[in-house]
Design a protein around this motif. Structure first.
Motif, short mmCIF file in Angstrom:
data_model
loop_
_atom_site.label_atom_id
_atom_site.label_comp_id
_atom_site.label_asym_id
_atom_site.label_seq_id
_atom_site.Cartn_x
_atom_site.Cartn_y
_atom_site.Cartn_z
N HIS A 133 0.82 -1.10 -0.12
CA HIS A 133 -0.19 -0.05 0.01
C HIS A 133 0.71 1.47 -0.71
CE1 HIS A 133 -3.36 2.71 0.05
NE2 HIS A 133 -3.22 2.84 1.83
N ASP A 134 0.66 2.04 -1.33
CA ASP A 134 1.28 3.72 -1.11
C ASP A 134 2.82 3.19 -1.17
OD1 ASP A 134 -0.56 4.74 -0.38
OD2 ASP A 134 -0.07 4.80 1.76
N ALA A 135 2.93 2.08 -2.62
CA ALA A 135 3.79 1.24 -2.68
C ALA A 135 5.17 1.53 -3.89
CB ALA A 135 3.64 -0.22 -2.42
N GLN A 136 4.69 2.99 -4.47
CA GLN A 136 5.10 2.81 -5.59
C GLN A 136 6.58 3.39 -5.56
OE1 GLN A 136 2.89 3.40 -8.48
NE2 GLN A 136 4.97 4.13 -9.55
N ASP A 137 7.18 3.89 -4.76
CA ASP A 137 8.54 4.09 -4.52
C ASP A 137 8.86 2.55 -4.83
OD1 ASP A 137 8.58 6.59 -4.24
OD2 ASP A 137 9.16 6.73 -2.09
N ALA A 138 8.58 1.27 -3.93
CA ALA A 138 9.29 0.06 -3.80
C ALA A 138 9.00 -0.88 -5.64
CB ALA A 138 8.23 -0.62 -3.26
N ALA A 139 8.40 -0.03 -5.98
CA ALA A 139 7.80 -0.58 -7.62
C ALA A 139 8.82 0.12 -8.32
CB ALA A 139 6.44 -0.21 -7.80
N GLU A 140 9.29 2.03 -8.14
CA GLU A 140 10.16 2.19 -8.66
C GLU A 140 11.51 1.26 -8.60
OE1 GLU A 140 9.08 6.10 -8.33
OE2 GLU A 140 7.76 6.42 -9.78
N ALA A 141 11.95 1.37 -7.44
CA ALA A 141 13.10 0.21 -7.08
C ALA A 141 13.02 -0.54 -8.00
CB ALA A 141 12.94 0.53 -5.76
N ALA A 142 12.01 -1.69 -7.61
CA ALA A 142 11.83 -3.01 -8.31
C ALA A 142 11.59 -2.75 -10.20
CB ALA A 142 11.04 -3.49 -7.49
N ALA A 143 11.80 -2.16 -10.36
CA ALA A 143 11.36 -1.87 -11.89
C ALA A 143 13.32 -1.42 -12.39
CB ALA A 143 10.95 -0.17 -13.11
N LYS A 144 13.92 -1.16 -11.96
CA LYS A 144 15.21 -0.71 -12.03
C LYS A 144 16.32 -1.89 -11.42
CE LYS A 144 14.71 4.06 -9.92
NZ LYS A 144 15.41 4.98 -9.52
N ILE A 145 16.14 -3.02 -11.10
CA ILE A 145 17.00 -4.72 -10.40
C ILE A 145 17.94 -4.79 -12.00
CG2 ILE A 145 16.25 -6.25 -9.47
CD1 ILE A 145 14.78 -5.43 -7.88
N ALA A 146 18.56 -5.10 -12.10
CA ALA A 146 18.82 -5.71 -13.86
C ALA A 146 18.39 -6.75 -13.50
CB ALA A 146 20.18 -5.34 -13.57
N GLY A 147 17.71 -7.14 -14.90
CA GLY A 147 17.55 -8.45 -15.21
C GLY A 147 16.04 -8.79 -15.17
N VAL A 148 14.96 -7.11 -14.55
CA VAL A 148 13.96 -7.55 -14.66
C VAL A 148 12.95 -6.84 -15.81
CG1 VAL A 148 11.73 -6.92 -13.45
CG2 VAL A 148 13.64 -7.82 -11.86
N SER A 149 12.52 -7.66 -16.31
CA SER A 149 11.57 -6.95 -17.13
C SER A 149 9.68 -6.51 -16.87
CB SER A 149 10.71 -7.51 -18.39
OG SER A 149 10.38 -8.91 -17.50
N LYS A 150 9.17 -6.90 -16.29
CA LYS A 150 7.77 -5.82 -15.58
C LYS A 150 7.94 -6.26 -14.78
CE LYS A 150 4.94 -6.60 -18.35
NZ LYS A 150 2.84 -7.36 -18.76
N VAL A 151 6.91 -5.42 -13.96
CA VAL A 151 6.92 -4.72 -12.44
C VAL A 151 5.10 -4.83 -12.30
CG1 VAL A 151 7.28 -3.25 -10.39
CG2 VAL A 151 8.77 -4.08 -11.82
N LEU A 152 4.50 -6.07 -11.50
CA LEU A 152 3.12 -5.83 -11.08
C LEU A 152 2.88 -5.35 -9.95
CD1 LEU A 152 2.92 -9.14 -12.62
CD2 LEU A 152 2.27 -7.30 -13.68
N LEU A 153 2.15 -4.16 -9.89
CA LEU A 153 1.58 -3.78 -8.89
C LEU A 153 0.65 -3.34 -8.42
CD1 LEU A 153 2.99 -1.35 -6.47
CD2 LEU A 153 2.01 0.71 -8.28
N ALA A 154 0.30 -3.80 -7.18
CA ALA A 154 -1.03 -4.15 -6.51
C ALA A 154 -0.79 -3.72 -5.36
CB ALA A 154 -0.91 -5.91 -5.97
N ASP A 155 -1.57 -2.19 -5.52
CA ASP A 155 -1.63 -1.47 -4.74
C ASP A 155 -2.76 -1.43 -3.69
OD1 ASP A 155 -1.30 1.11 -2.96
OD2 ASP A 155 0.31 1.59 -3.87
N ALA A 156 -3.25 -1.65 -2.31
CA ALA A 156 -4.32 -1.58 -2.06
C ALA A 156 -4.29 -2.04 -0.35
CB ALA A 156 -5.44 -2.64 -2.19
N PRO A 157 -5.05 -0.83 0.56
CA PRO A 157 -5.34 -0.70 1.81
C PRO A 157 -4.73 -1.94 2.53
CG PRO A 157 -6.58 1.03 1.49
CD PRO A 157 -6.51 -0.29 0.04
N GLN A 158 -5.47 -3.25 2.14
CA GLN A 158 -5.32 -4.62 2.94
C GLN A 158 -4.20 -5.26 2.55
OE1 GLN A 158 -7.48 -3.61 0.31
NE2 GLN A 158 -7.79 -5.39 -0.95
N LEU A 159 -3.16 -4.43 1.41
CA LEU A 159 -1.84 -5.43 0.90
C LEU A 159 -0.74 -4.93 2.59
CD1 LEU A 159 -2.29 -5.77 -2.60
CD2 LEU A 159 -2.67 -7.84 -0.77
#
Length: 311
Positions: free
Chosen positions: A39-65
């Motif tokens: 939740h409010d994990a956009q920063d984590a998703a952006e950091a994940a997108a910069k990891i070498a070798g990753v082609s796509k990041v799936l972001l599930a963002d919700a209060p229950q997570l």
């Protein structure tokens, strides 16, 4: 062949073990997608997108997570699982909480704590406290795997440019809730990511001696502090310091074992360290069988002398 990795994160950044899990996925081959569920994990998703070798990041963002409850993360993983040949998670408390639930719901056998990839369907994992390595082949259509971080060198956290795709989060399962969380603030490096670890065992005799003897050495080396299960059970050190089969698996550049006999359960947690130094008064102690350097003698004399000699 497409691989999904369940990223461990704190809604702001991605935890180090995820980088090792990506390295394992690269050895399997195929496209690598990272799931950031929070939740409010956009920063984590952006950091994940910069990891070498990753082609796509799936972001599930919700209060229950927000709190990383396993039931809600599991349901979110299952909503996209059919698109993947492999689902990987780091073999941390986080990954071990989620992966078995996913495997059970998919009706497949989980492959736990792999340390090597032989092929896309064949993996190596330690058994009998690391005294034997099993080669496991899976015919399951979706392979659910946890990755022991010490078995793979981490990929670079930067340099990648993966796309970020928002996906729907699963509804709140409503069967668990986070009551409280107590976070330990460390002045030293975190145990599982430290380059140097100084560990103490039952030979130290007391919690006072643990602090008095080991802290000056750890300070000189810039090291994290660890402990054997016997030392933790005796109250010398807190639970989160425990290294071993039932504690934390570590692989630092330097591991200094002080007053640790070397029970098989402890060796399973630290024998992958690059250099192991053992200090023990018992020359027959099992720890010497894995040590690169061994010193037989009184730790209460040897450790202070060692501290004095370190520049």
């Amino acid at each position: 062949m497409t691989i999904l990795i369940i990223a461990e994160h704190d809604n702001a950044s991605v935890k180090a073990a995820t980088l090792n899990t990506v390295a394992a996925a690269q050895k399997i081959g195929g496209d690598i997608h990272l799931l950031v569920a929070g939740h409010d994990a956009q920063d984590a998703a952006e950091a994940a997108a910069k990891i070498a070798g990753v082609s796509k990041v799936l972001l599930a963002d919700a209060p229950q997570l927000a709190d990383g409850l396993a039931e809600n993360i599991e349901a979110t993983v299952l909503s996209v699982a059919s698109a993947y040949s492999h689902i990987l998670a780091p073999a941390t408390a986080y990954g071990k909480n989620i992966a078995p639930r996913v495997a059970a719901k998919l009706d497949v056998a989980q492959i736990s704590e792999i340390t090597a990839v032989v092929s896309a369907d064949t993996f190596e994992r330690p058994i009998y406290a690391g005294n034997a390595i099993a080669t496991v082949q899976s015919g399951d259509p979706i392979k659910v795997i946890t990755v022991r971080a010490t078995g793979f060198d981490p990929v670079k956290a930067g340099g990648g440019s993966a796309s970020i795709e928002a996906i729907a989060a699963a509804a709140d399962a409503g069967i668990s809730q986070l009551v409280s969380r107590e976070l330990t603030k460390l002045e030293r490096p975190e145990l599982t990511s430290a380059n140097v670890i100084v560990s103490g065992g039952r030979g130290l005799g007391s919690a006072e001696n643990y602090t008095k003897v080991l802290e000056p050495l750890a300070d000189k080396l810039g090291a994290a502090l660890g402990a054997s299960r016997a030392a933790v059970d005796a109250g010398f050190a807190p639970n989160d310091y425990q290294v071993g089969q039932t504690g934390k698996i570590v692989a630092p550049q330097l591991y200094v074992a002080v007053g640790i006999s070397g029970a098989i359960q402890h060796l399973a947690g630290m024998k992958d360290a690059k250099v192991i130094v053992a200090i023990n008064k018992d020359e027959e102690a099992p720890i010497f069988s894995v040590a690169d350097y061994g010193i037989v003698g009184d730790l209460f004399t040897l450790v202070p002398e060692l501290v004095e000699r370190i520049a």
